[in-house]
Design a protein around this motif. Structure first.
Motif, PDB file in Angstrom:
ATOM      1  N   HIS A  14     -20.150  61.252 -34.517  1.00 14.83           N
ATOM      2  CA  HIS A  14     -20.581  59.861 -34.366  1.00 14.83           C
ATOM      3  C   HIS A  14     -21.594  59.422 -35.417  1.00 14.83           C
ATOM      4  CE1 HIS A  14     -19.666  60.584 -29.810  1.00 14.83           C
ATOM      5  NE2 HIS A  14     -18.561  60.402 -30.521  1.00 14.83           N
ATOM      6  N   SER A  15     -21.990  60.326 -36.293  1.00 11.88           N
ATOM      7  CA  SER A  15     -23.086  60.017 -37.217  1.00 11.88           C
ATOM      8  C   SER A  15     -22.657  59.160 -38.403  1.00 11.88           C
ATOM      9  CB  SER A  15     -23.711  61.321 -37.738  1.00 11.88           C
ATOM     10  OG  SER A  15     -22.759  62.045 -38.517  1.00 11.88           O
ATOM     11  N   ARG A  16     -21.340  58.979 -38.577  1.00 15.54           N
ATOM     12  CA  ARG A  16     -20.858  58.152 -39.683  1.00 15.54           C
ATOM     13  C   ARG A  16     -19.588  57.436 -39.240  1.00 15.54           C
ATOM     14  NH1 ARG A  16     -19.764  62.912 -43.885  1.00 15.54           N
ATOM     15  NH2 ARG A  16     -21.721  63.563 -42.899  1.00 15.54           N
ATOM     16  N   PRO A  17     -19.239  56.335 -39.874  1.00 18.18           N
ATOM     17  CA  PRO A  17     -18.018  55.610 -39.491  1.00 18.18           C
ATOM     18  C   PRO A  17     -16.778  56.478 -39.675  1.00 18.18           C
ATOM     19  CG  PRO A  17     -19.424  54.261 -40.897  1.00 18.18           C
ATOM     20  CD  PRO A  17     -19.998  55.648 -40.937  1.00 18.18           C
ATOM     21  N   ARG A  18     -15.825  56.298 -38.767  1.00 19.58           N
ATOM     22  CA  ARG A  18     -14.564  57.021 -38.846  1.00 19.58           C
ATOM     23  C   ARG A  18     -13.429  56.026 -39.032  1.00 19.58           C
ATOM     24  NH1 ARG A  18     -16.187  61.960 -40.212  1.00 19.58           N
ATOM     25  NH2 ARG A  18     -18.026  62.538 -38.957  1.00 19.58           N
ATOM     26  N   PRO A  19     -12.452  56.361 -39.856  1.00 19.34           N
ATOM     27  CA  PRO A  19     -11.357  55.419 -40.127  1.00 19.34           C
ATOM     28  C   PRO A  19     -10.460  55.247 -38.897  1.00 19.34           C
ATOM     29  CG  PRO A  19     -10.879  57.550 -41.112  1.00 19.34           C
ATOM     30  CD  PRO A  19     -12.291  57.627 -40.604  1.00 19.34           C
ATOM     31  N   ASP A  20      -9.881  54.066 -38.758  1.00 19.09           N
ATOM     32  CA  ASP A  20      -8.974  53.850 -37.639  1.00 19.09           C
ATOM     33  C   ASP A  20      -7.525  54.181 -37.989  1.00 19.09           C
ATOM     34  OD1 ASP A  20      -8.324  51.779 -39.306  1.00 19.09           O
ATOM     35  OD2 ASP A  20      -8.662  50.184 -37.837  1.00 19.09           O
ATOM     36  N   TYR A  66     -28.813  64.942 -28.358  1.00 24.10           N
ATOM     37  CA  TYR A  66     -27.900  64.018 -29.016  1.00 24.10           C
ATOM     38  C   TYR A  66     -28.677  62.891 -29.703  1.00 24.10           C
ATOM     39  CZ  TYR A  66     -24.166  60.510 -29.516  1.00 24.10           C
ATOM     40  OH  TYR A  66     -23.289  59.574 -29.998  1.00 24.10           O
ATOM     41  N   ALA A  67     -29.642  62.304 -28.983  1.00 18.37           N
ATOM     42  CA  ALA A  67     -30.426  61.196 -29.542  1.00 18.37           C
ATOM     43  C   ALA A  67     -31.203  61.641 -30.779  1.00 18.37           C
ATOM     44  CB  ALA A  67     -31.382  60.653 -28.489  1.00 18.37           C
ATOM     45  N   THR A  68     -31.762  62.848 -30.733  1.00 17.03           N
ATOM     46  CA  THR A  68     -32.523  63.365 -31.878  1.00 17.03           C
ATOM     47  C   THR A  68     -31.625  63.501 -33.105  1.00 17.03           C
ATOM     48  OG1 THR A  68     -34.043  64.555 -30.417  1.00 17.03           O
ATOM     49  CG2 THR A  68     -33.905  65.302 -32.714  1.00 17.03           C
ATOM     50  N   ALA A  69     -30.413  64.031 -32.877  1.00 20.07           N
ATOM     51  CA  ALA A  69     -29.484  64.208 -33.993  1.00 20.07           C
ATOM     52  C   ALA A  69     -29.022  62.863 -34.540  1.00 20.07           C
ATOM     53  CB  ALA A  69     -28.290  65.045 -33.544  1.00 20.07           C
ATOM     54  N   ALA A 129     -31.774  61.333 -36.589  1.00 19.76           N
ATOM     55  CA  ALA A 129     -31.926  62.024 -37.878  1.00 19.76           C
ATOM     56  C   ALA A 129     -30.926  61.481 -38.898  1.00 19.76           C
ATOM     57  CB  ALA A 129     -31.739  63.527 -37.699  1.00 19.76           C
ATOM     58  N   ALA A 130     -29.744  61.101 -38.416  1.00 21.87           N
ATOM     59  CA  ALA A 130     -28.723  60.558 -39.317  1.00 21.87           C
ATOM     60  C   ALA A 130     -28.917  59.069 -39.557  1.00 21.87           C
ATOM     61  CB  ALA A 130     -27.330  60.810 -38.740  1.00 21.87           C
ATOM     62  N   ASP A 131     -29.513  58.375 -38.557  1.00 20.88           N
ATOM     63  CA  ASP A 131     -29.702  56.921 -38.642  1.00 20.88           C
ATOM     64  C   ASP A 131     -30.975  56.548 -37.905  1.00 20.88           C
ATOM     65  OD1 ASP A 131     -29.640  54.192 -38.633  1.00 20.88           O
ATOM     66  OD2 ASP A 131     -27.877  54.012 -37.327  1.00 20.88           O
ATOM     67  N   PRO A 132     -32.067  56.312 -38.623  1.00 20.60           N
ATOM     68  CA  PRO A 132     -33.345  55.980 -37.975  1.00 20.60           C
ATOM     69  C   PRO A 132     -33.267  54.745 -37.080  1.00 20.60           C
ATOM     70  CG  PRO A 132     -33.664  56.473 -40.304  1.00 20.60           C
ATOM     71  CD  PRO A 132     -32.196  56.382 -40.090  1.00 20.60           C
ATOM     72  N   HIS A 133     -32.245  53.922 -37.240  1.00 24.44           N
ATOM     73  CA  HIS A 133     -32.113  52.706 -36.442  1.00 24.44           C
ATOM     74  C   HIS A 133     -31.262  52.914 -35.180  1.00 24.44           C
ATOM     75  CE1 HIS A 133     -34.004  50.486 -39.682  1.00 24.44           C
ATOM     76  NE2 HIS A 133     -33.102  50.962 -40.539  1.00 24.44           N
ATOM     77  N   ASP A 150     -30.189  53.124 -31.640  1.00 22.39           N
ATOM     78  CA  ASP A 150     -30.810  52.480 -30.479  1.00 22.39           C
ATOM     79  C   ASP A 150     -30.469  53.271 -29.225  1.00 22.39           C
ATOM     80  OD1 ASP A 150     -31.697  50.844 -28.447  1.00 22.39           O
ATOM     81  OD2 ASP A 150     -30.911  48.988 -29.334  1.00 22.39           O
ATOM     82  N   MET A 151     -31.379  54.171 -28.807  1.00 21.71           N
ATOM     83  CA  MET A 151     -31.099  55.015 -27.654  1.00 21.71           C
ATOM     84  C   MET A 151     -31.034  54.235 -26.349  1.00 21.71           C
ATOM     85  SD  MET A 151     -30.149  57.912 -26.685  1.00 21.71           S
ATOM     86  CE  MET A 151     -29.910  58.699 -25.083  1.00 21.71           C
ATOM     87  N   PRO A 152     -31.906  53.254 -26.084  1.00 24.31           N
ATOM     88  CA  PRO A 152     -31.756  52.493 -24.831  1.00 24.31           C
ATOM     89  C   PRO A 152     -30.403  51.797 -24.717  1.00 24.31           C
ATOM     90  CG  PRO A 152     -33.941  52.164 -25.750  1.00 24.31           C
ATOM     91  CD  PRO A 152     -33.160  52.915 -26.780  1.00 24.31           C
ATOM     92  N   ALA A 153     -29.912  51.220 -25.821  1.00 20.39           N
ATOM     93  CA  ALA A 153     -28.593  50.581 -25.788  1.00 20.39           C
ATOM     94  C   ALA A 153     -27.507  51.622 -25.545  1.00 20.39           C
ATOM     95  CB  ALA A 153     -28.336  49.834 -27.091  1.00 20.39           C
ATOM     96  N   PHE A 154     -27.681  52.798 -26.164  1.00 17.26           N
ATOM     97  CA  PHE A 154     -26.708  53.862 -25.947  1.00 17.26           C
ATOM     98  C   PHE A 154     -26.730  54.324 -24.492  1.00 17.26           C
ATOM     99  CE2 PHE A 154     -25.441  58.277 -25.647  1.00 17.26           C
ATOM    100  CZ  PHE A 154     -24.238  58.285 -26.338  1.00 17.26           C
ATOM    101  N   ALA A 155     -27.922  54.467 -23.911  1.00 18.04           N
ATOM    102  CA  ALA A 155     -28.033  54.919 -22.519  1.00 18.04           C
ATOM    103  C   ALA A 155     -27.340  53.934 -21.576  1.00 18.04           C
ATOM    104  CB  ALA A 155     -29.502  55.083 -22.142  1.00 18.04           C
ATOM    105  N   ARG A 156     -27.436  52.653 -21.871  1.00 13.21           N
ATOM    106  CA  ARG A 156     -26.762  51.655 -21.048  1.00 13.21           C
ATOM    107  C   ARG A 156     -25.238  51.833 -21.127  1.00 13.21           C
ATOM    108  NH1 ARG A 156     -27.824  46.308 -19.090  1.00 13.21           N
ATOM    109  NH2 ARG A 156     -25.947  45.003 -19.130  1.00 13.21           N
TER     110      ARG A 156
END
Length: 502
Positions: A289-295, A421-424, A427-431, A433-439
């Motif tokens: 999930h740390s980088r975009p994946r092609p569709d 998971y959130a830490t990793a 590390a890949a993207d300082p932006h 958003d863990m609260p949005a992810f938790a939702r």
């Protein structure tokens, strides 16, 4: 009714007979009927003995001829086998007196001298006719297989699969049954000396009855209809640095694949997660999930585009609770209340559709994760069963792992894994958003649990697989763990008021 299918094969020696028995052992199912016909000395008992041993995976198993006992049962792990030799039977009435009806239920029925039954066998059956073939040697036999009813198509596939195995360079391999999943796919292990591989037998998925807008559930939920998605994702995951199985041989038209054998060591033991291995698995997801994946991915059939995990698919999945789980509990829900339930979810699905999309494998949980301890880092986790992947939210697969349908993941470990998971991700993207992810995690976890309650009820009621019911209390607990999130307050009230606890 389907016309019978006939296939003839020369069995030059006992090794060829054992190979035919092995092929039959991989194809037969519980409640099947296989009859063996031919004159005395034509090899019926030899083939029957080889078939029973192949099913038991024991070449030394004692398999006496049932000529005098008439009915010989075998308690084999896959399913019981009843071997009947009716040579001494004069009248079909004698069979009833022997308790034929009682022993033959929920077993494979293997019958020598079937003519003694007077034509009373089921229309769906496989006949094997054997005859000596002295022109080809003293031990040679000519075998004619005749598939009646549903066995006609199954026999054609059996023959095609043998051709595929031979062409793939595994003609001398021993075939061993592997426990499959809840689908129509079947799996085997091929063993040839020190070589090992996995054989996947995945016939094209037939369309079921239409459930909405003239479409079957499989189309709405974007379930793979053939093996093209599997091949595409297998290559894509390896390109991403992950351990998906390499493909050694493939026939996409027929749905046959020979795959790298990743082994049988899992990430859970004795019904509990192994924390170290779950940590490695969550690292796999964070990496994915740390980088975009092609569709769109390449395949031998051309480009393959992953479908979006859209609101139609999400909605069809939660509707399984209404269609299968609630009826199983004997509860009744008015149509108007079903509409309210789906409306609550529709509001949430709009939020899901607007979230960033990645490869959502949809079955990222313990049965599909293989521990490869000799490899390094994220390559320690082998991935299988990803053909139903879609472009959807990253939170779905995280919930699939941390709220494993078959293994109870304690809340303490779940929180540790989420934190890792959130830490990793940060590390890949300082932006990130863990609260949005938790939702989203709570929404997708609740959606998945709702779907699985329906699927496991359906597996019991429709498919005759009651073993899945034992997991329902666990899924119920996961559902309520997710429903505690404020985002799901309306769904929680509806479930609390109207859905019976298992």
């Amino acid at each position: 009714m389907t016309d019978p299918l006939r296939h003839s094969i020369l069995l030059a020696n006992e090794a060829a007979t054992r190979q035919l028995a092995m092929d039959l052992a991989m194809a037969v199912q519980v409640n099947d009927i296989v009859t063996l016909s031919g004159e005395l000395g034509s090899g019926k008992s030899t083939l029957a003995r080889a078939l029973v041993r192949a099913l038991a995976e024991d070449d030394k198993l004692e398999v006496p001829s049932p000529t005098f006992a008439i009915i010989q049962p075998y308690d084999i792990k896959r399913f019981p086998v009843i071997h009947a030799d009716l040579y001494r039977v004069v009248s079909p009435d004698e069979i009833t007196e022997l308790g034929w009806d009682d022993v033959s239920e929920n077993a494979l029925l293997l019958v020598e001298w079937p003519d003694r039954l007077g034509g009373a066998l089921s229309g769906d059956r496989l006949e094997v006719e054997l005859a000596s073939s002295p022109a080809h040697g003293q031990t040679a036999r000519a075998a004619t297989l005749v598939g009646h009813g549903g066995w006609a198509q199954r026999l054609a596939r059996l023959v095609a699969l043998r051709g595929f195995i031979d062409n793939a360079g595994w003609s001398a391999a021993t075939r061993r049954h592997l426990q499959g999943d809840a689908s129509t796919r079947s799996y085997e292990r091929l063993i040839d000396g020190k070589r090992r591989a996995v054989l996947m037998n995945a016939p094209r998925r037939p369309d079921g009855p239409p459930v909405k807008n003239g479409l079957p559930y499989s189309r709405i939920a974007h379930l793979a209809e053939d093996m093209v998605p599997f091949v595409a994702l297998a290559e894509g995951l390896r390109d991403a640095g992950l351990s998906s199985p390499e493909i050694e041989a493939v026939d996409l038209d027929q749905g046959f694949l020979v795959l790298e054998d990743l082994g049988e060591v899992g990430v859970a033991a004795d019904g509990a997660p192994i924390a170290e291995r779950y940590m490695a698995a969550i690292d796999v997801l964070a990496h994915l999930h740390s980088r975009p994946r092609p569709d769109t991915l390449g395949t031998p059939k051309g480009p393959y585009t992953l479908p979006d995990y859209d609101r139609d698919a999400l909605g069809a999945e939660v509707e399984l609770l209404l269609d299968w789980y609630i009826p199983m509990t004997q509860a009744r829900i008015p149509a108007s209340e079903k509409h309210v339930f789906l409306k609550h979810w529709a509001d949430l699905f709009a939020e899901v559709e607007s979230a960033p999309k990645t490869w959502t494998l949809r079955d990222f949980h313990s049965p599909n994760l293989i521990w490869l301890g000799e490899r390094d880092g994220i390559e320690k986790v082998g991935l299988i069963d990803f053909q139903d992947a879609v472009m959807g939210p990253a939170a779905y697969d995280v919930a699939s792992l941390l709220q494993d349908a078959r293994v109870t993941v304690p809340e303490v470990l779940e929180l540790q894994l989420l934190s890792r998971y959130a830490t990793a991700r940060r590390a890949a993207d300082p932006h990130f958003d863990m609260p949005a992810f938790a939702r989203l995690y709570a929404i997708m976890g609740a959606q998945r649990a709702t779907k699985i309650l329906g699927i496991f009820a359906r597996l019991d009621k429709r498919d005759g697989k009651p073993q899945y019911l034992k997991h329902i209390p666990r899924i119920w607990a996961y559902l309520h763990r997710c429903l505690a999130h404020p985002a799901l307050a309306q769904v929680k009230r509806w479930v609390d008021d109207r859905v019976p606890k298992p």
